[in-house]
Structure formats: structure tokens, C-alpha cells
Design a protein around this motif. Structure first.
Motif, PDB file in Angstrom:
ATOM      1  N   GLY A 283     -70.251  54.065 102.628  1.00 60.30           N
ATOM      2  CA  GLY A 283     -70.586  52.460 102.105  1.00 60.30           C
ATOM      3  C   GLY A 283     -71.418  51.891 103.438  1.00 60.30           C
ATOM      4  N   THR A 284     -69.839  51.879 104.257  1.00 58.19           N
ATOM      5  CA  THR A 284     -70.324  51.132 105.560  1.00 58.19           C
ATOM      6  C   THR A 284     -71.575  51.572 105.967  1.00 58.19           C
ATOM      7  OG1 THR A 284     -67.939  51.031 105.765  1.00 58.19           O
ATOM      8  CG2 THR A 284     -68.910  50.302 107.493  1.00 58.19           C
ATOM      9  N   MET A 285     -71.720  52.417 105.851  1.00 61.89           N
ATOM     10  CA  MET A 285     -73.192  53.081 106.989  1.00 61.89           C
ATOM     11  C   MET A 285     -74.483  52.685 106.225  1.00 61.89           C
ATOM     12  SD  MET A 285     -72.786  57.075 108.101  1.00 61.89           S
ATOM     13  CE  MET A 285     -71.635  57.706 109.619  1.00 61.89           C
TER      14      MET A 285
ATOM     15  N   THR B 107     -75.083  49.463 106.956  1.00 62.08           N
ATOM     16  CA  THR B 107     -75.209  48.772 108.177  1.00 62.08           C
ATOM     17  C   THR B 107     -76.893  49.073 108.555  1.00 62.08           C
ATOM     18  OG1 THR B 107     -73.289  49.626 109.135  1.00 62.08           O
ATOM     19  CG2 THR B 107     -75.255  49.732 110.581  1.00 62.08           C
ATOM     20  N   LEU B 108     -77.116  50.132 107.407  1.00 61.22           N
ATOM     21  CA  LEU B 108     -78.647  50.228 107.279  1.00 61.22           C
ATOM     22  C   LEU B 108     -79.876  49.701 106.254  1.00 61.22           C
ATOM     23  CD1 LEU B 108     -78.395  54.348 107.086  1.00 61.22           C
ATOM     24  CD2 LEU B 108     -78.849  53.114 109.089  1.00 61.22           C
ATOM     25  N   LEU B 109     -79.021  48.830 105.470  1.00 60.28           N
ATOM     26  CA  LEU B 109     -79.631  48.218 104.595  1.00 60.28           C
ATOM     27  C   LEU B 109     -79.823  46.891 104.681  1.00 60.28           C
ATOM     28  CD1 LEU B 109     -78.987  49.956 101.206  1.00 60.28           C
ATOM     29  CD2 LEU B 109     -80.842  50.222 102.017  1.00 60.28           C
ATOM     30  N   LEU B 110     -78.660  46.046 105.433  1.00 61.74           N
ATOM     31  CA  LEU B 110     -78.600  44.754 105.500  1.00 61.74           C
ATOM     32  C   LEU B 110     -77.752  44.785 107.147  1.00 61.74           C
ATOM     33  CD1 LEU B 110     -76.068  44.144 102.742  1.00 61.74           C
ATOM     34  CD2 LEU B 110     -78.755  43.846 102.969  1.00 61.74           C
ATOM     35  N   GLY B 111     -77.608  45.611 108.065  1.00 62.56           N
ATOM     36  CA  GLY B 111     -77.493  45.181 109.537  1.00 62.56           C
ATOM     37  C   GLY B 111     -78.642  44.366 110.049  1.00 62.56           C
ATOM     38  N   ASN B 112     -79.515  44.528 109.824  1.00 66.47           N
ATOM     39  CA  ASN B 112     -80.567  43.994 110.869  1.00 66.47           C
ATOM     40  C   ASN B 112     -80.923  42.690 110.363  1.00 66.47           C
ATOM     41  OD1 ASN B 112     -82.062  45.711 112.280  1.00 66.47           O
ATOM     42  ND2 ASN B 112     -83.535  47.200 110.819  1.00 66.47           N
ATOM     43  N   ARG B 113     -80.570  42.542 109.141  1.00 63.78           N
ATOM     44  CA  ARG B 113     -80.994  40.934 108.406  1.00 63.78           C
ATOM     45  C   ARG B 113     -79.101  40.172 109.037  1.00 63.78           C
ATOM     46  NH1 ARG B 113     -82.511  40.887 102.469  1.00 63.78           N
ATOM     47  NH2 ARG B 113     -81.825  43.355 103.003  1.00 63.78           N
ATOM     48  N   LEU B 114     -77.898  40.909 108.528  1.00 56.73           N
ATOM     49  CA  LEU B 114     -76.338  40.217 108.942  1.00 56.73           C
ATOM     50  C   LEU B 114     -75.939  40.581 110.254  1.00 56.73           C
ATOM     51  CD1 LEU B 114     -74.972  41.316 105.453  1.00 56.73           C
ATOM     52  CD2 LEU B 114     -76.310  39.331 106.017  1.00 56.73           C
TER      53      LEU B 114
ATOM     54  N   ALA C 139     -59.179  46.613 105.225  1.00 53.91           N
ATOM     55  CA  ALA C 139     -60.948  45.648 105.146  1.00 53.91           C
ATOM     56  C   ALA C 139     -60.249  44.427 105.882  1.00 53.91           C
ATOM     57  CB  ALA C 139     -60.502  45.189 103.586  1.00 53.91           C
ATOM     58  N   ALA C 140     -60.244  44.911 106.938  1.00 53.58           N
ATOM     59  CA  ALA C 140     -59.693  43.592 108.094  1.00 53.58           C
ATOM     60  C   ALA C 140     -60.701  43.317 108.659  1.00 53.58           C
ATOM     61  CB  ALA C 140     -58.656  43.764 108.922  1.00 53.58           C
ATOM     62  N   LEU C 141     -62.028  42.510 108.040  1.00 56.24           N
ATOM     63  CA  LEU C 141     -63.189  42.890 108.575  1.00 56.24           C
ATOM     64  C   LEU C 141     -64.034  41.620 108.847  1.00 56.24           C
ATOM     65  CD1 LEU C 141     -64.289  45.335 106.139  1.00 56.24           C
ATOM     66  CD2 LEU C 141     -63.917  45.982 108.129  1.00 56.24           C
ATOM     67  N   LEU C 142     -63.220  40.300 108.067  1.00 56.43           N
ATOM     68  CA  LEU C 142     -63.928  38.857 108.571  1.00 56.43           C
ATOM     69  C   LEU C 142     -63.203  38.456 109.666  1.00 56.43           C
ATOM     70  CD1 LEU C 142     -62.840  37.878 104.520  1.00 56.43           C
ATOM     71  CD2 LEU C 142     -65.238  39.575 105.938  1.00 56.43           C
ATOM     72  N   THR C 143     -62.394  38.307 110.490  1.00 58.51           N
ATOM     73  CA  THR C 143     -62.398  37.877 111.855  1.00 58.51           C
ATOM     74  C   THR C 143     -62.014  38.565 113.003  1.00 58.51           C
ATOM     75  OG1 THR C 143     -60.424  37.746 111.559  1.00 58.51           O
ATOM     76  CG2 THR C 143     -61.371  36.244 110.457  1.00 58.51           C
TER      77      THR C 143
ATOM     78  N   ARG D 134     -70.283  37.106 108.000  1.00 57.95           N
ATOM     79  CA  ARG D 134     -71.334  37.563 107.577  1.00 57.95           C
ATOM     80  C   ARG D 134     -71.585  38.588 107.100  1.00 57.95           C
ATOM     81  NH1 ARG D 134     -72.964  33.318 110.692  1.00 57.95           N
ATOM     82  NH2 ARG D 134     -73.419  34.197 112.846  1.00 57.95           N
ATOM     83  N   PHE D 135     -71.387  39.496 108.600  1.00 58.42           N
ATOM     84  CA  PHE D 135     -71.779  41.404 108.198  1.00 58.42           C
ATOM     85  C   PHE D 135     -70.449  41.609 106.966  1.00 58.42           C
ATOM     86  CE2 PHE D 135     -72.138  46.060 109.489  1.00 58.42           C
ATOM     87  CZ  PHE D 135     -72.609  46.308 108.904  1.00 58.42           C
ATOM     88  N   GLY D 136     -68.932  41.403 107.444  1.00 66.04           N
ATOM     89  CA  GLY D 136     -67.889  41.854 106.985  1.00 66.04           C
ATOM     90  C   GLY D 136     -67.803  41.970 105.785  1.00 66.04           C
ATOM     91  N   LEU D 137     -68.486  40.611 104.646  1.00 72.74           N
ATOM     92  CA  LEU D 137     -68.023  39.971 104.105  1.00 72.74           C
ATOM     93  C   LEU D 137     -69.064  41.597 102.285  1.00 72.74           C
ATOM     94  CD1 LEU D 137     -68.893  36.536 102.720  1.00 72.74           C
ATOM     95  CD2 LEU D 137     -67.002  37.736 101.981  1.00 72.74           C
ATOM     96  N   PRO D 138     -69.824  41.720 103.247  1.00 76.67           N
ATOM     97  CA  PRO D 138     -70.707  43.030 101.800  1.00 76.67           C
ATOM     98  C   PRO D 138     -69.881  44.814 102.365  1.00 76.67           C
ATOM     99  CG  PRO D 138     -72.736  42.999 103.751  1.00 76.67           C
ATOM    100  CD  PRO D 138     -71.417  41.406 103.812  1.00 76.67           C
ATOM    101  N   VAL D 139     -69.616  44.286 103.206  1.00 79.10           N
ATOM    102  CA  VAL D 139     -68.348  45.772 103.600  1.00 79.10           C
ATOM    103  C   VAL D 139     -67.851  45.743 102.656  1.00 79.10           C
ATOM    104  CG1 VAL D 139     -67.339  47.040 105.498  1.00 79.10           C
ATOM    105  CG2 VAL D 139     -69.582  46.270 106.081  1.00 79.10           C
ATOM    106  N   MET D 140     -66.745  44.407 102.874  1.00 84.20           N
ATOM    107  CA  MET D 140     -65.857  44.250 102.156  1.00 84.20           C
ATOM    108  C   MET D 140     -65.693  44.706 100.838  1.00 84.20           C
ATOM    109  SD  MET D 140     -63.050  41.003 102.089  1.00 84.20           S
ATOM    110  CE  MET D 140     -61.877  41.598 103.852  1.00 84.20           C
TER     111      MET D 140
END
Length: 577
Positions: free
Chosen positions: A163-165, A168-175, A527-531, A554-560
Motif C-alpha cells: 500500500g505504501t508503494m 508513492t507511485l500514484l501520489l508521490g510526484n504531487r505530494l 503509523a508514525a508518519l506525520l512528523t 502531506r504525504f503521510g496522511l494518505p499512507v496513514m
């Protein structure tokens, strides 16, 4: 963090909430011992060149494809995290990720955060990948629900990684931001080739082994090359074991390092029945370094005791373990004749890796780059790789089968790493992350206090009362939110220690399996992704990527969101309540 955790421990004792043995019980906890032993095992795998091998494999298979680069980098970090914990994996591989980003004309900021987040997911591929997983497994066993299997946690780890991959592939360039790095790690992978070009110039270097019928058998090291080979210079002669020869006669199996014209070296080897075991045809640095031998660059310091000494290429140092390959003054080679050392002169030394580590620690010279650091980046799967991998495999078998307790299995592996000399005692000591160990040991009494004081039961009843009869999915959602929020502000390990007794009490009050809620808590804690302060892995990539504090959420929220879906809708069918 360590000071705060110790303060909490002392405050619990001082106020009478826990007894003195209970306050200090964390330092005798099998979990703390297990984690400490894993630090040594991780150091052994890194010292053996496993991380270098992984990095070179990524370079080889990524090609020019952005998708392959992203996926292979994240997969490499995840697998390594399972073996040597997320912090160890990110510390070992983020310099490589920066180099890859520059090599493929990408900003490091587009790769480093996905790599750090992949490490979080990779920690859930095996039981020993994270301290949090070990803690929840022990708590589940203590609650009577049993421990998690060694590979059982991969049922959540694999979906998290995939899911993280995908995010990254779908939203990484934007986020993911395009940032300028504030700090670069030093890439030493190409240093041996650079040193060879700088010190050896246009000459070739070659390794030669004396054969059985060689006419050089019985000759003295200083008389191996006659006038028939004016362009060949022997700069190192070692016996079969690798020790430099002094005035002893050369025997079969002796190893020569020669410098000179390529064709002349080949002719010298053919005429004297020498086996050519390495030259510039393979790689520029192949004649300088291998699994056993390496190089180090040192500079004569001001007021050094060596000032005024005569040195020359081929000279054996006072230790009897190192050989001088070349001497330069202000970037100019001083040739093969003896030269009198001055302050600022640089010497290229050759020897076994362990001898270089030991004998370059000298106040009379300034070491430019650590031999250990060079070896770790430039020598994949060194000579210590086989025992290191065998130790790892035996440890995994012991952990997976449960023949011995987990703490004993990891302790045996750590001892084996030292006894087999994969790591030295000093390296084992340095490998310890004392902040992590102190944090866990000091926070265990707080977890005990929350349980024994009735706080956990009261909070569990409050949570169940607020949620009502919404069922296990709603309870797990509430637990996920509380855990995820706390995990952004304090260590996820500390968060787990605080919430584990609450989760156990919620399970008991609601009639659920403790294993279900604890595995959900385990996913939420990762899920320690936001800071950037949520985990050391997040913080490690901040400087090299140039991230700002706000870039993470910004990138951590969709991964969360992926973590939430796994924590509830993957956990429920595999660990029914």
C-alpha cells in the motif's frame, strides 16, 4: 527522551505507585535484552557488507526507470528493516538513496521519505523487526492469548508495504516536495577507484600469487624483480596468510602487489610462473581492495613524530601489518625512491581491514576516511558475510521454532557475531542505541503502574462507554486514532508501552481477544508518519532531503489511511475477536 523516561520511572517510585523492584524491573526485562542483542546482530550484518550488496543490487536492476528505482529502493529498505530494524536500515541505506537520486537526476526528497516509510512497513515483516512488535507479542502472551509467530506479522506487513508503494507511485510526484538537501552524506563507494587514480596515476596495479614451480620461490622480497623488468615495481609481498614479509624468503602461495606497465606486468607474471589474481580489467579498484585487504589515506599531522622519517612505496610500517603504497606532497607523487616526511604529506596504506582499523588510529597522522566506513560501502559481502548470514539464519530458525526463548536466541546470535569476529567487542558496544534501551526499560514500570493502579481498566471502560455497542471494528478504530495521534508526538515505543495495558483491558472488558486489539495497536503504533520527530528514521532523512516539518503530513496522511485499513480490515479476518 531517556531523561524524561527515567524521570517518570523515579517519580512512580517516589510517589509509591510502584515498588523499587518494580521500578527497576524494565532493566531486567527479556524484551530489553532481546532488543540489545538485535543491535549487535544488525551491526554484524552491516559490517559483513550485506547493506552494500543490497545497494549495488538496486543500482544494477533499477536501470533508468523511475518506477523500478522507487520500488527497488523501498523494497530494499523494507527487507533490511526486517533484519536490522527500521532505524538501522535507514541509517545504512539513506546515503545510497541520495547517491541513487543524484545519479538518476532525481531530487533526494522524492525518494527518502518513501524509503523511511517503507522501513516502517518492513519492520512488520517479521517478529523481531521492531521493538513494538516484540512488546505487543509479550503482552499478548501475558494476557493468555499466546505470542505472535515469527512470520505471522507479515500478514499485516506485506499489505502495508504494498500500500505504501502504491501511494508513492500514484501520489508521490504531487505530494512529495522538491527540496534542496541541507546535508549530504559522504559516498565512499567509489573512493578506492579515486585513490587509485590519484596515487597510482597511469601505472597499473596487479595482484600476483607465487606458483609451485615459480623461480621466485626462495628469493628475498627485495630481489624479486631484475633489470629485465625496469617498469615493474613490487610494492607489497605477503605470505599465504596475508602477513607482510620482511627478510624471509618467498614461498609458494606468497602474494605480490606490483605496480608498473600493464604489458610488462603480464610478461613478468608469465616468465616467473605467477598467477594474475586481479588487475584493472575487472575494476579500477580491484587491485587495491577485496574482502581481506583494503587501503587508508592518512596525512602527517603538524608536530608528528614521523616528520623527518624516510619512507618509500613497499615499505612495511612499524606495526609490521601495513605497507606504504604511495607518498604524495601537495598532490605530487614522490616516486619510488625514499623520501623524508614533512607535515602535510599524504600516504596511501595497504593492509588487512582489521589492521587498518587498528593501526591508523594514531595521533601522529590524520585519517581521512575510516577504513571500516570504506569497507562497508565498497566491499559487498566481505569475508565475514558467510558467518554473519549463517548466524542470522540460525537465529531466525530458533525464533521461528521457539526451541529457546526469544531473548536467548538473540543473545546466542549476538555472542556468535563477536566470537566469530564478525564484529569486535568495541563495535558491539557502539552498536547499542542507548536511548532506545533506556526508554523502553524506564517506561515498562509506567505500563505496569497503569495496569495495577486500575487506570487501564478505567480508561478501557471509558473508551467502551464512548463507543457503545459498535462492535470490534469501532473499538479498533478508536484505539487506532488514539495510538496514531500519540505516536506523532512521542516515540511509538513509548506510545505502545502506555497503550498496551489499556488495549488488554479493553479486550477483557469487551470480551475480545487480546491478540486482535494488540495487533491492531501494533499497526497503529507504526503509523508514525506525520512528523519528523515521530521516529528516528523520519528524522534521519530530514537533513539529507531538505524536508520541512510540514512536508511529512502531506504525504503521510494518505499512507496513514493504508495503515488504518490494515489495522482494522486486515487484522479482523486473520485474528478474529
Amino acid at each position: 527522551m531517556g531523561v524524561v523516561a527515567l524521570g517518570v520511572m523515579l517519580a512512580l517510585w517516589a510517589t509509591g505507585v510502584v515498588t523499587l523492584p518494580e521500578a527497576l524491573s524494565g532493566f531486567a526485562s527479556p524484551t530489553v535484552v532481546l532488543i540489545a542483542a538485535l543491535f549487535v546482530v544488525a551491526e554484524g550484518l552491516d559490517a559483513a557488507g550485506l547493506t552494500t550488496w543490497v545497494g549495488q543490487a538496486v543500482v544494477r536492476y533499477a536501470g533508468a526507470s523511475r518506477v523500478r528505482l522507487v520500488l527497488l529502493t523501498m523494497a530494499a529498505v523494507a527487507v533490511l528493516s526486517a533484519l536490522i530494524t527500521p532505524n538501522g536500515a535507514v541509517a545504512a541505506l539513506y546515503p545510497l538513496v541520495v547517491v541513487l537520486a543524484v545519479r538518476f537526476a532525481k531530487s533526494p526528497s522524492r525518494l527518502l521519505m518513501p524509503a523511511a516509510f517503507a522501513a516502517h512497513a518492513g519492520a512488520l515483516l517479521v517478529l523481531t523487526g521492531s521493538p513494538v512488535t516484540l512488546l505487543v507479542s509479550a503482552a499478548s502472551d501475558g494476557a493468555g492469548a499466546g505470542r505472535f509467530g515469527f512470520f505471522e506479522v507479515a500478514l499485516v506487513g506485506l499489505p502495508l508495504l504494498l500500500g505504501t508503494m502504491l501511494v508513492t507511485l500514484l501520489l508521490g510526484n504531487r505530494l512529495l516536495p522538491e527540496r534542496k538537501p541541507r546535508a549530504f552524506s559522504r559516498d565512499l563507494s567509489a573512493l578506492p577507484a579515486t585513490l587509485r587514480r590519484q596515487y597510482i596515476a597511469e601505472d597499473e596495479l596487479a595482484r600476483l600469487t607465487v606458483g609451485t614451480d615459480s623461480p621466485l620461490v626462495g628469493s628475498l622480497p627485495g630481489k624479486l624483480v631484475g633489470p629485465d623488468y625496469p617498469d615493474v615495481h613490487v610494492i607489497s609481498v605477503r605470505d599465504r596468510s596475508g602477513a607482510p614479509l620482511g627478510d624471509e624468503p618467498v614461498a609458494e602461495g606468497a602474494r605480490l602487489l606490483v605496480r608498473g606497465d600493464r604489458e610488462e606486468i603480464r610478461r613478468f607474471a608469465l616468465d616467473n610462473w605467477l598467477v594474475l589474481t586481479g588487475d584493472a580489467d575487472a575494476a579500477p579498484e580491484s587491485s587495491l581492495i577485496d574482502k581481506e585487504f583494503g587501503v587508508a589515506e592518512v596525512i602527517v599531522s603538524p608536530r608528528s613524530d614521523y616528520i623527518g622519517d624516510d619512507v618509500f612505496p613497499g615499505m612495511v610500517t612499524d606495526s609490521g601489518q601495513l605497507v606504504v603504497l604511495a607518498v604524495q606532497r601537495y598532490g605530487t607523487d614522490l616516486g619510488v625512491s625514499p623520501a623524508t616526511l614533512k607535515a602535510g604529506d599524504s600516504l596511501l596504506l595497504h593492509g588487512r581491514w582489521d589492521a587498518l582499523d587498528e593501526h591508523t588510529n594514531d595521533p601522529n597522522v590524520v585519517l581521512v576516511d575510516s577504513p571500516d566506513a570504506i569497507r562497508r560501502q565498497a566491499v559487498p559481502l566481505g569475508r565475514k558475510a558467510t558467518p554473519a548470514v549463517l548466524v542470522l539464519l540460525v537465529m531466525v530458525v530458533l525464533l521461528a521454532t521457539g526451541i529457546v526463548p526469544a531473548a536467548i536466541a538473540t543473545l546466542l546470535a549476538a555472542i556468535a557475531m563477536v566470537v566469530l569476529r564478525v564484529v569486535s567487542v568495541e563495535q558491539a558496544h557502539r552498536s547499542m542505541s542507548w536511548t532506545v534501551l533506556i526508554l523502553i526499560a524506564a517506561m515498562i514500570p509506567l505500563s505496569t503502574a497503569i495496569t495495577e493502579s486500575g487506570t487501564a481498566e478505567a480508561l478501557a471502560k471509558g473508551l467502551l462507554g464512548a463507543i457503545g455497542g459498535g462492535g470490534p471494528a469501532l473499538v479498533m478504530t478508536g484505539l487506532f486514532l488514539v495510538t496514531a495521534v500519540l505516536g506523532q508526538l512521542i516515540s511509538n515505543t513509548a506510545t505502545a508501552l502506555v497503550l498496551i495495558p489499556i488495549a488488554v483491558s479493553v479486550a477483557a472488558e469487551g470480551g475480545y481477544s487480546a491478540m486482535t486489539l494488540l495487533m491492531s495497536l501494533n499497526v497503529a503504533a507504526h503509523a508514525a508518519l506525520l512528523t519528523p520527530i515521530a521516529t528516528p528514521a523520519n528524522l534521519m532523512v530530514m537533513g539529507p532531503a531538505g524536508y520541512r516539518f510540514g512536508d511529512y503530513w502531506r504525504f503521510g496522511l494518505p499512507v496513514m489511511v493504508v495503515y488504518y485499513l490494515v489495522a482494522v480490515f486486515i487484522v479482523l479476518p486473520f485474528w478474529p475477536p
